[in-house]
Design a protein around this motif. Structure first.
Motif, mmCIF file in Angstrom:
data_model
loop_
_atom_site.group_PDB
_atom_site.id
_atom_site.type_symbol
_atom_site.label_atom_id
_atom_site.label_comp_id
_atom_site.label_asym_id
_atom_site.label_seq_id
_atom_site.Cartn_x
_atom_site.Cartn_y
_atom_site.Cartn_z
ATOM 1 N N ALA A 151 -53.553 -42.493 57.697
ATOM 2 C CA ALA A 151 -54.010 -43.671 56.942
ATOM 3 C C ALA A 151 -53.086 -43.834 55.753
ATOM 4 O O ALA A 151 -52.790 -42.865 55.051
ATOM 5 C CB ALA A 151 -55.448 -43.486 56.473
ATOM 6 N N ASP A 152 -52.634 -45.055 55.546
ATOM 7 C CA ASP A 152 -51.695 -45.319 54.459
ATOM 8 C C ASP A 152 -51.873 -46.760 54.006
ATOM 9 O O ASP A 152 -51.741 -47.684 54.805
ATOM 10 C CB ASP A 152 -50.263 -45.085 54.962
ATOM 11 C CG ASP A 152 -49.238 -45.247 53.852
ATOM 12 O OD1 ASP A 152 -49.605 -45.775 52.783
ATOM 13 O OD2 ASP A 152 -48.082 -44.864 54.045
ATOM 14 N N TRP A 153 -52.223 -46.916 52.744
ATOM 15 C CA TRP A 153 -52.355 -48.261 52.188
ATOM 16 C C TRP A 153 -51.261 -48.537 51.157
ATOM 17 O O TRP A 153 -51.469 -49.282 50.206
ATOM 18 C CB TRP A 153 -53.737 -48.425 51.555
ATOM 19 C CG TRP A 153 -54.848 -48.478 52.551
ATOM 20 C CD1 TRP A 153 -55.298 -49.583 53.211
ATOM 21 C CD2 TRP A 153 -55.655 -47.391 53.008
ATOM 22 N NE1 TRP A 153 -56.337 -49.246 54.041
ATOM 23 C CE2 TRP A 153 -56.580 -47.909 53.941
ATOM 24 C CE3 TRP A 153 -55.693 -46.017 52.733
ATOM 25 C CZ2 TRP A 153 -57.520 -47.121 54.590
ATOM 26 C CZ3 TRP A 153 -56.624 -45.235 53.379
ATOM 27 C CH2 TRP A 153 -57.527 -45.781 54.293
ATOM 28 N N GLY A 154 -50.140 -47.865 51.332
ATOM 29 C CA GLY A 154 -49.027 -48.109 50.426
ATOM 30 C C GLY A 154 -49.034 -47.224 49.198
ATOM 31 O O GLY A 154 -48.198 -47.395 48.318
ATOM 32 N N GLU A 155 -49.971 -46.279 49.121
ATOM 33 C CA GLU A 155 -49.967 -45.341 47.988
ATOM 34 C C GLU A 155 -49.673 -43.967 48.581
ATOM 35 O O GLU A 155 -48.613 -43.780 49.160
ATOM 36 C CB GLU A 155 -51.334 -45.356 47.293
ATOM 37 C CG GLU A 155 -51.868 -46.763 47.028
ATOM 38 C CD GLU A 155 -53.304 -46.950 47.486
ATOM 39 O OE1 GLU A 155 -53.947 -45.994 47.957
ATOM 40 O OE2 GLU A 155 -53.810 -48.075 47.369
ATOM 41 N N ASP A 156 -50.617 -43.056 48.419
ATOM 42 C CA ASP A 156 -50.473 -41.763 49.076
ATOM 43 C C ASP A 156 -50.828 -41.911 50.552
ATOM 44 O O ASP A 156 -51.470 -42.884 50.953
ATOM 45 C CB ASP A 156 -51.406 -40.736 48.433
ATOM 46 C CG ASP A 156 -51.100 -40.552 46.960
ATOM 47 O OD1 ASP A 156 -49.911 -40.484 46.615
ATOM 48 O OD2 ASP A 156 -52.048 -40.505 46.167
ATOM 49 N N THR A 157 -50.404 -40.925 51.324
ATOM 50 C CA THR A 157 -50.727 -40.951 52.756
ATOM 51 C C THR A 157 -51.766 -39.873 53.062
ATOM 52 O O THR A 157 -51.708 -38.766 52.533
ATOM 53 C CB THR A 157 -49.452 -40.678 53.576
ATOM 54 O OG1 THR A 157 -48.497 -41.687 53.267
ATOM 55 C CG2 THR A 157 -49.740 -40.688 55.068
ATOM 56 N N ILE A 158 -52.714 -40.252 53.904
ATOM 57 C CA ILE A 158 -53.735 -39.302 54.346
ATOM 58 C C ILE A 158 -53.414 -38.929 55.788
ATOM 59 O O ILE A 158 -53.061 -39.798 56.595
ATOM 60 C CB ILE A 158 -55.132 -39.966 54.326
ATOM 61 C CG1 ILE A 158 -55.525 -40.383 52.907
ATOM 62 C CG2 ILE A 158 -56.170 -39.075 54.964
ATOM 63 C CD1 ILE A 158 -56.213 -39.349 52.099
ATOM 64 N N LEU B 244 -54.286 -35.022 51.815
ATOM 65 C CA LEU B 244 -53.550 -36.041 51.066
ATOM 66 C C LEU B 244 -52.108 -35.557 50.959
ATOM 67 O O LEU B 244 -51.858 -34.458 50.450
ATOM 68 C CB LEU B 244 -54.170 -36.199 49.674
ATOM 69 C CG LEU B 244 -53.589 -37.263 48.777
ATOM 70 C CD1 LEU B 244 -53.903 -38.653 49.309
ATOM 71 C CD2 LEU B 244 -54.174 -37.128 47.363
#
Lengths: 321, 102
Positions: free
Chosen positions: B25-32, B43
């Motif tokens: 999962a990645d919304w453009g910040e950190d990646t999970i 994270l």
């Protein structure tokens, strides 16, 4: 038929043989023996729950009864059993209602794995829900009770039940156990608040139960779309403000906040990811219900756009290929 | 940290534990990243993500990883040697990567 349609005597007779009632998606069969005080409390606080006399497929068969022998006279106790097995250590007799509530929560938490069970309150307005994931002491229950008397429909207080297949939130309008100072806060907040008797010196301090509004119970089959994930934190002197939380942080917090996230494995992660994907995520620091309620209403009216997740799995798989 | 192949007596390569079991999962910040083998959620910082992306392409030795990251990040191999070595150890402990003895 609702429990309120029964007289106290009829309810007592039903409880003696096994009262069938429904909360949200779960059907309970409750047997109560030799606890007259509990019967009258249930008649009042469970008034709006539907009850059945015809045989039903029961999710949880639970019993509340007094143990045998000398405990009847010396510091009388009450036991919670599920399918005849002890669910927890006995409580003092006059704490039968908190024990029933915690016991039934335990039944749900250990069995309802068709849902991703988040430790969260949920309220809804026009089909759009706010999920308040939080641990005890955050003010979640007080906030949920206050919103349920302020134009929001209460879906649940303890369990945010998320259906992995649909991404919808399933209502579970159980009693809200208000604790310690929040009891007085809610009494002052609204004269409409129906709050049960005070139980002192329970394992969680002083407890009194808030009865969900009748409309919440009557609409318990209406699921809601999650729209906001808000992590509440009551803190004296807080500014009553919403602070944006990064989605990745929100997902991690949810993973650490669920009853059965790891148990569900991949479907738990996918459900949590989808939830975060379609919601705007905030932290709410508050110390005043009167200030928070208009703040949440303005959030609802603004309906900020939600940013979708990039599909990094595609990126990784392309890289691997 | 160096793990050697038992037969060839050379440093082992590292590979992703099981690419099919990793969900992202990645919304453009950190990646999970979710590891389906352990049901753990992690994270990832930028270096962790880059290491996993490199290993998703092909198994690499620690030295190869350090060289690739040094080129990518425009740093010297000496600067990256210790942090990458520590990171590989941590990713191994978390079950996200494993030695490749083939």
């Amino acid at each position: 038929m609702k429990i309120a349609d029964l007289t106290v005597m009829e309810l007592q007779e039903r409880l003696r043989t096994g009262l069938m009632y429904q909360i949200g998606p779960f059907k309970f069969q409750l047997t109560v023996k030799n606890c007259k005080t509990l019967v009258s409390q249930l008649h009042w606080l469970f008034a709006h729950y539907p009850t059945f006399s015809q045989p039903q497929l029961i999710d949880f068969s639970i019993q509340v009864k007094r143990p045998q022998l000398w405990r009847r006279w010396w510091r009388p106790q009450v036991e919670f059993r599920t399918d005849g097995e002890p669910g927890m250590a006995p409580f003092p007799l006059d704490h039968a209602l908190p024990m029933l509530e915690w016991g039934s929560n335990w039944c749900i938490a250990t069995h309802a794995h068709r849902y991703l069970m988040l430790h969260a309150a949920v309220v809804e307005r026009n089909g759009q829900a706010i999920l308040f994931p939080a641990w005890p002491g955050s003010g979640k229950s007080t906030l949920c009770a206050a919103l349920s008397l302020s134009g929001w429909r209460m879906l649940s207080d303890e369990f945010g039940l998320l259906e992995p297949e649909t991404g919808l939130l399933q209502p579970l309008p159980k009693l809200i156990p208000l604790k310690n100072t929040s009891i007085e806060v809610m009494k002052r907040f609204s004269p409409e608040a129906v709050i049960g008797p005070l139980f002192e010196k329970t394992r969680k301090g002083m407890v009194a139960h808030f009865r969900p509004p009748a409309a919440s119970i009557e609409r318990a089959e209406e699921k809601a779309h999650p729209r906001w994930v808000i992590f509440p934190r009551y803190k004296p002197g807080a500014n009553n403000e919403l602070i944006l939380v990064e989605k990745s942080q929100a997902l991690l917090r949810l993973a650490n906040n669920a009853f059965n996230y790891k148990l569900l494995g991949v479907s738990g992660f996918q459900a949590a990811r989808q939830l975060v994907d379609q919601c705007s995520c905030y932290e709410l620091n508050f110390d005043n219900l009167r200030a928070v309620i208009p703040l949440l209403l303005s959030l609802y009216e603004q309906q900020p756009a939600s940013q979708s997740a990039k599909s990094i799995s595609r990126v990784v798989n392309e890289t691997a290929g | 940290m160096t793990i050697y192949c038992q037969k060839k007596n050379k440093p082992a390569n590292w590979r992703l534990a099981d690419l099919d079991q990793l969900l992202w999962a990645d919304w453009g910040e950190d990646t999970i990243v979710f590891n389906g083998l352990s049901a753990d959620t992690h994270l990832l910082n930028a270096m962790s993500l880059d290491v996993l992306l490199l290993l998703a392409k092909q198994p690499l030795s620690l030295d190869q990883l350090i060289t690739s990251l040094a080129n990518q990040w425009q740093q010297t191999s000496e600067q990256l040697a210790k942090p990458v070595s520590n990171l590989i150890h941590n990713l191994d402990c978390l079950g996200l990567i494993e030695p490749d003895f083939t």
